[in-house]
Each structure stands twice: as C-alpha cells, then as structure tokens.
Write a protein that holds these residues in place. Structure first.
Motif, short mmCIF file in Angstrom:
data_model
loop_
_atom_site.label_atom_id
_atom_site.label_comp_id
_atom_site.label_asym_id
_atom_site.label_seq_id
_atom_site.Cartn_x
_atom_site.Cartn_y
_atom_site.Cartn_z
N LEU B 257 0.81 -1.22 0.00
CA LEU B 257 0.00 0.00 0.00
C LEU B 257 0.84 1.28 0.00
O LEU B 257 0.32 2.35 -0.31
CB LEU B 257 -0.94 0.01 1.21
CG LEU B 257 -2.01 -1.10 1.20
CD1 LEU B 257 -2.78 -1.12 2.51
CD2 LEU B 257 -2.97 -0.90 0.02
N LEU B 260 0.57 4.05 -2.60
CA LEU B 260 -0.70 4.80 -2.69
C LEU B 260 -0.85 5.82 -1.56
O LEU B 260 -1.67 6.73 -1.66
CB LEU B 260 -1.88 3.83 -2.62
CG LEU B 260 -2.00 2.81 -3.76
CD1 LEU B 260 -3.08 1.78 -3.43
CD2 LEU B 260 -2.32 3.52 -5.06
N PRO B 283 -11.47 5.95 -5.91
CA PRO B 283 -10.60 5.28 -6.89
C PRO B 283 -9.33 4.73 -6.24
O PRO B 283 -8.86 3.65 -6.62
CB PRO B 283 -10.27 6.39 -7.88
CG PRO B 283 -11.38 7.37 -7.75
CD PRO B 283 -11.80 7.31 -6.32
N VAL B 284 -8.79 5.45 -5.28
CA VAL B 284 -7.58 4.98 -4.61
C VAL B 284 -7.88 3.73 -3.79
O VAL B 284 -7.08 2.80 -3.74
CB VAL B 284 -6.99 6.10 -3.71
CG1 VAL B 284 -5.71 5.63 -3.03
CG2 VAL B 284 -6.72 7.33 -4.54
N THR B 286 -10.20 1.52 -4.51
CA THR B 286 -10.32 0.43 -5.48
C THR B 286 -8.94 -0.10 -5.85
O THR B 286 -8.69 -1.31 -5.87
CB THR B 286 -11.03 0.93 -6.75
OG1 THR B 286 -12.17 1.70 -6.35
CG2 THR B 286 -11.45 -0.21 -7.65
N GLN B 287 -8.03 0.85 -6.13
CA GLN B 287 -6.66 0.46 -6.51
C GLN B 287 -5.98 -0.32 -5.38
O GLN B 287 -5.32 -1.33 -5.61
CB GLN B 287 -5.84 1.73 -6.85
CG GLN B 287 -4.50 1.43 -7.51
CD GLN B 287 -4.68 0.60 -8.80
OE1 GLN B 287 -5.49 0.93 -9.67
NE2 GLN B 287 -3.95 -0.50 -8.91
N ALA B 288 -6.21 0.13 -4.16
CA ALA B 288 -5.59 -0.52 -3.01
C ALA B 288 -6.08 -1.96 -2.90
O ALA B 288 -5.28 -2.88 -2.66
CB ALA B 288 -5.92 0.25 -1.73
N ARG B 290 -7.24 -3.84 -5.35
CA ARG B 290 -6.66 -4.62 -6.45
C ARG B 290 -5.24 -5.05 -6.10
O ARG B 290 -4.87 -6.20 -6.28
CB ARG B 290 -6.62 -3.78 -7.73
CG ARG B 290 -7.97 -3.68 -8.41
CD ARG B 290 -7.78 -3.37 -9.90
NE ARG B 290 -9.05 -2.93 -10.46
CZ ARG B 290 -9.35 -1.67 -10.71
NH1 ARG B 290 -8.45 -0.71 -10.51
NH2 ARG B 290 -10.53 -1.36 -11.19
N ASN B 291 -4.45 -4.09 -5.58
CA ASN B 291 -3.05 -4.39 -5.27
C ASN B 291 -2.94 -5.47 -4.19
O ASN B 291 -2.11 -6.36 -4.29
CB ASN B 291 -2.32 -3.13 -4.80
CG ASN B 291 -2.16 -2.12 -5.93
OD1 ASN B 291 -2.61 -2.36 -7.05
ND2 ASN B 291 -1.53 -1.00 -5.63
#
Lengths: 267, 336
Positions: B257, B260, B283-284, B286-288, B290-291
């Motif tokens: 993480l 981000l 959006p961040v 969501t990205q977190a 996914r990662n």
C-alpha cells in the motif's frame, strides 16, 4: 415613544395575556372569590352577636372593614402571580424583546384590578344577604368602591416588589401575612379604634387601613347616627388621607419594583 | 430603521472583542472575540459549560459582561440594549413560550410587544404558524404541544419582527432525530433569506450542517475557528482503514500500500489494522484492493474514512464531545 407610554402600552399587552390566563384557568378565580364570602359570613355570624356597636348594627359596621381587609389581601395575589411569572419560560422571551422593563409589573397590577372588582362585587352581594345596606347616595357608593380599588391597586405595587424579591410564589403568602395581619387588625376594621389601648390606638388612627375603612363607612352611609366625630385628622379626612397614601405608595414602590425587575432580569 | 439597513462595522453584523464574564470563582468567558459577517452563520461549538450560553446572553443583552465590548447590528450591547433588542430574535435552550396561551396568542403577543400593531401582529402570527407547520395546533394551548412543536413555536417567536439577526442557543438539544432534521430545514430556510445567525450547539453534525464558520470554544475561550472543512483538515485528510486476516502479513500489506499512501502508514490499535492516509477517495481505495488482491493478501475488513467534526473536536479539546446528561438523546452517530 416615551417611557411611561411604552410602559402602559406594553403593560396592556401583558394584562391582556393575564386575562386570557384567568379565563383559561378559572379554578384559580373560584378560590380567590370564595374566601371573601367566607370572611363576610364568619365575621357576621361569629362576632356579629358578640360585638356591640352603640347605636348601630355590627354587621353593617363590619362590611367596610372586610372590604378593606379583602382588597389588601387580594394584593398578595399580585405578588404570587409575579413570583410565578418570573419562574416561567416566557420571561426569557420578555427579556430579549424591545419592550418596556416595567411592562410585566404594570400588566400584572392592572389585570389584578379585575380580581378586586370581582371580589368586591361578591362581598357586596354577600353583605346585602346578611343585612348590610348602602344608606348613602349612589354617587357616594361609587366613590366608595372606587377608593377601595385605588388603594388596592396601590397596595398591589408593594406586593409586586415582594413578589420580585422572594424566590418562589409560596413565600409571598407567608411573608405578606406578617405585614397584612397587624395592618388590618390594628385598625378600625373589626372594632371601633377608640376601644384600643394607648399606642395601638394612635397606630390605628394613623393606619391607612383605618382611613380606607372609615371612608367606605362614610360613603356607604354605615356610620350610626350619634357616633362621636373622630378626633384624629386621618379619620376626619379619610378620603383625602387614603388618596395621599395611595399615590405615595405608588410613587415609592413602582420605581423600586421596576428596578428590582431589572436587577432580576439582567445580571 | 429598516431591518436590513442597519449600519455594521466592516460588514460584520455581530462583533465582539475580549468578552469576559465570571460567576464568583467560575470564569465562564475568558476573553472571547468573534465576528459574524452579514448573511452568514457562525456555529459556536463546545461542550456543556464551555461558555456558549454566556456568550449568547451577553450578545442578546441579557447579561452584562465584566469586560470587553460587543456590537450587534450596529448597536452596542451594553450602552444601547434597547436598540439591540429591536434588531434581534432569540430562541434559547428552554422554549420561551407561555404554556397557557395558544400558539397564535403567543406569537400575537410577541408581535405587539415588538410594536407591530394589532393587524400586523395577527397576520404575522398566522403566517409563521403556517410556515412552521403549526396551523392545526394554532388555537390549542402550548402546553399540549410536543417538544418539537414547542421549539418551532419558540423559533417562530424569535422571527416575529423579521429581525436581521438571530441567536439560537442549542436549538435542537433534547429533540428526537426527526424533529431535529425538521428544525434544521426551517433554520436553513431563514438563512437562505439573508438572516445573519449565531448558533450554539454541542452537536458536531449540527454545526457541520448549518454553519458557514465554526468556532470551537472550551473553558470560555476560542480554541479553533474555520469552515467545517478546514476544521476537519486540522485532524488530517481521508484515510483507508484496512484489517488483514493475519497479523503476520501486515508488514507485506504495508509495503503493497505504501505507493498509494500520502503519508506514513500506521497500525491502528491492533497490529493487523493499518491506517493509510490518502488523497483521491474511492478510486484509490479500489486500486488498493486490487493491489492487495494481486499480492494474495487476504483482508477481513476495509473502509474509507473521512474525518468527522467529532475527530476534530477530540483533537482540539482533548476530551470527547459526549453529552452526559442526555442519555440516548437521539445522537446515533457516535461511530463506535
């Protein structure tokens, strides 16, 4: 708008509010009006036969005294009403309004005149039933009632101050008894004042309660023929003496009561 | 003088400098400054005993300050109290209504005491009763009203004379949630019509909802002032709170993480829970997710948190804004 006009104008708005409250909670009125009836009957029948008035009837002598005592006791109603007002939420509203600081008291003393008118009417009717009669002229009788109301109105300003000084309405009644009982008994209300011992006699002669009683007796034509002329000036000129006292009381106590209202409402 | 033509100092309708008031040993106000520009809402936020009511009482002429000066709508509160009273409306903590009188009679009486005259007082009373949804109860004694209705009647009383400045002292304290929201709507309406408002509250969401500017006071002093957003920023921006299934993988989650994060990632209480400061919102998040998924890290719980005024208040005053004497007074938002 100057101060006095504002006080009267706003005072009438408050008086109107007090009248609405009387109409809405008539129970209060019932008790206020029962006690004068009780007084008339008690004195007329309990003392009526025991006390002799030379050349006249005690009942007739008595009624003016009861009138005087009752309207003075009626003033405690003003004090209790004001003390109760001060505990109510609406005072918070009054404090923040651009209204005269005298209005709440002016309104209270004004609306309480209604109580006195009603209790005088009821006492007069009860008096007529037990044998009291108005023997003077109609005009004199009107002046008699008017002067009783004037004195009652003035006295209610004293009680207004008391009502603003005490912490709760109950205290008003207790506090005022201490003053009103001596004031209304050391007088010619229930017995002729010349029968009283030395210092009490002098007090009774200058007591405004004696003057108002004497004034009513004269105006209602209840002085038995052959009664000797009073020797003290106040009893020789009872109407003038009562009027002087009434204005004196208002002149002293109205400013004191308004000042106390300000003190209580703005710290 | 017309209600909106009042002279104001530098566009501030309410202006106070160095207000001080002590009751025996207790200092209620300890040098409070505040200013409220025309047509805006200042929320005075603080716990019980912070000095909010004292401040309002001085500004509405009910109390004389020991020191300091204040003007409201161009009039000095100490030297010209009568002028101030003509230009303000006040609704306090305890609904200031006459219980024996009906709603209509209450408002009619207030109108007459503002010297609107008989006709205007009656018309205004009817108008306000309609506006505050009290028409049906207009001719019933106020003692038959519910708590919310009484508050609305009190608020209507404050607005009878169409004054340019209103003071509301804890207008919703003790009300149920539905009545609170109803009252908020009414308050928002009057602010929309250009009324300048000073509002005190111990409810953070209320200040957040109604005020343009919030002053946090505690112990009779201002400890912070700003817009609701500014106050929230004082306690930091938004963050992701993520709880991994096993404390053993917390370290690898932290490195996944890190790219981000907008600041340092810290554990929150337990080792398996991480607080990740971010900017950019959903959006961040969501990205977190996914990662973390790509790295094969199992998560038990995740949420995106924005700081609330509660957080701000806690940070600023060092104690919780809990209202002890109001158990279950409908504040369901005290998040866990």
């Amino acid at each position: 708008m100057n101060g006095l006009r504002a006080a009267i104008g706003d005072g009438l708005v408050i008086a109107r509010r007090n009248v609405i409250k009387i109409v809405r909670v008539p129970e209060v009125l019932v008790f206020v009006l029962i006690s004068p009836i009780m007084f008339v009957l008690l004195f007329a029948y309990v003392f009526g036969s025991a006390i002799e008035i030379p050349g006249g009837s005690y009942r007739e002598f008595l009624i003016a005294g009861i009138f005087a005592q009752t309207v003075i006791f009626g003033a405690t109603f003003t004090g209790a009403g004001l003390a109760e007002d001060m505990q109510k939420g609406i005072i918070q509203r009054f404090k923040s309004l651009p209204m005269s600081r005298a209005a709440v008291i002016v309104g209270r003393t004004a609306s309480d005149v209604i109580y006195n008118v009603l209790s005088l009417a009821i006492m007069a009717l009860t008096g007529l039933l037990v044998g009291w009669r108005i023997r003077g002229s109609f005009l004199d009788a009107v002046i008699g009632f008017a002067i009783l109301l004037l004195f009652a109105y003035a006295f209610s300003w004293i009680m207004a101050l008391v009502g603003l000084l005490v912490p709760s309405p109950e205290v008003v009644n207790n506090a005022s008894f201490i003053v009103i009982f001596p004031l209304t008994f050391i007088a010619n209300t229930f017995v002729p004042s010349d029968t009283l011992p030395g210092p009490l006699k002098t007090f009774a002669e200058w007591n405004p309660v004696s003057a108002i009683t004497q004034a009513s007796r004269e105006l209602f034509g209840n002085i038995p023929p052959g009664t000797p002329e009073p020797t003290a000036w106040p009893l020789q000129n009872p109407v003038v003496y009562t009027i002087i006292w009434s204005f004196l009381i208002i002149a002293v106590f109205a400013p004191l009561a308004v000042a106390q209202y300000r003190r209580v409402t703005q710290r | 003088m017309s209600s909106n033509g009042v002279s104001t100092s530098g566009g501030n309708v309410i202006e106070a400098r160095g207000l001080r008031k002590a009751y025996k040993e207790v200092v209620a106000l300890d040098g409070l400054d505040l200013s409220v520009p025309e047509g805006t809402v200042l929320g005075l936020l603080g716990p019980n005993g912070a000095g909010k009511t004292t401040a309002v009482s001085i500004l509405t002429t009910l109390l004389t300050p020991d020191a300091g000066t204040a003007t409201v709508a161009g009039a000095d509160v100490v030297r010209e109290p009568h002028e101030v009273r003509k230009r303000i409306g006040l609704a306090g903590q305890n609904a200031a209504v006459d219980e024996t009188l009906t709603g209509f009679e209450n408002l009619d009486m207030i109108g007459r005491l503002y010297r609107l005259g008989k006709d205007r007082s009656r018309a205004r009373a009817r108008e306000l009763l309609a506006r505050f949804s009290l028409e049906d109860a207009a001719d019933r004694p106020a003692k038959t009203y519910s708590g919310g209705m009484r508050r609305r009647l009190d608020l209507a009383g404050a607005m009878v004379a169409d004054v340019p400045v209103l003071f509301l002292d804890e207008p919703t304290t003790g009300l149920d949630p539905a009545s609170r929201i109803e009252l908020w709507t009414v308050i928002e309406d009057m602010v929309d019509q250009g009324t300048t408002l000073l509002l005190t509250t111990q409810y953070l969401d209320e200040a957040d909802q109604l005020a343009d500017d919030i002053m946090v006071i505690d112990g009779g002093r201002a400890i912070a002032q700003g817009t609701p957003d500014e106050l929230k920023e004082m306690v930091g921006g938004e963050r992701i709170e993520v709880t991994v299934a096993d404390a053993a993988v917390a370290e690898s989650a932290r490195s996944v993480l890190a790219p981000l994060a907008s600041g340092e990632i810290r554990p929150d209480g337990r080792p398996e829970t991480l607080l990740v400061p971010i900017t950019g919102g959903a959006p961040v998040l969501t990205q977190a997710l996914r990662n973390l998924d790509a790295a094969g890290i199992e998560i038990r719980d995740v949420m995106l948190r924005r700081p609330t005024l509660d957080d701000a208040f806690l940070t600023l005053t060092g104690h919780l804004a809990v209202v002890e004497d109001q158990p279950g007074a409908g504040r369901g938002e005290g998040e866990g």
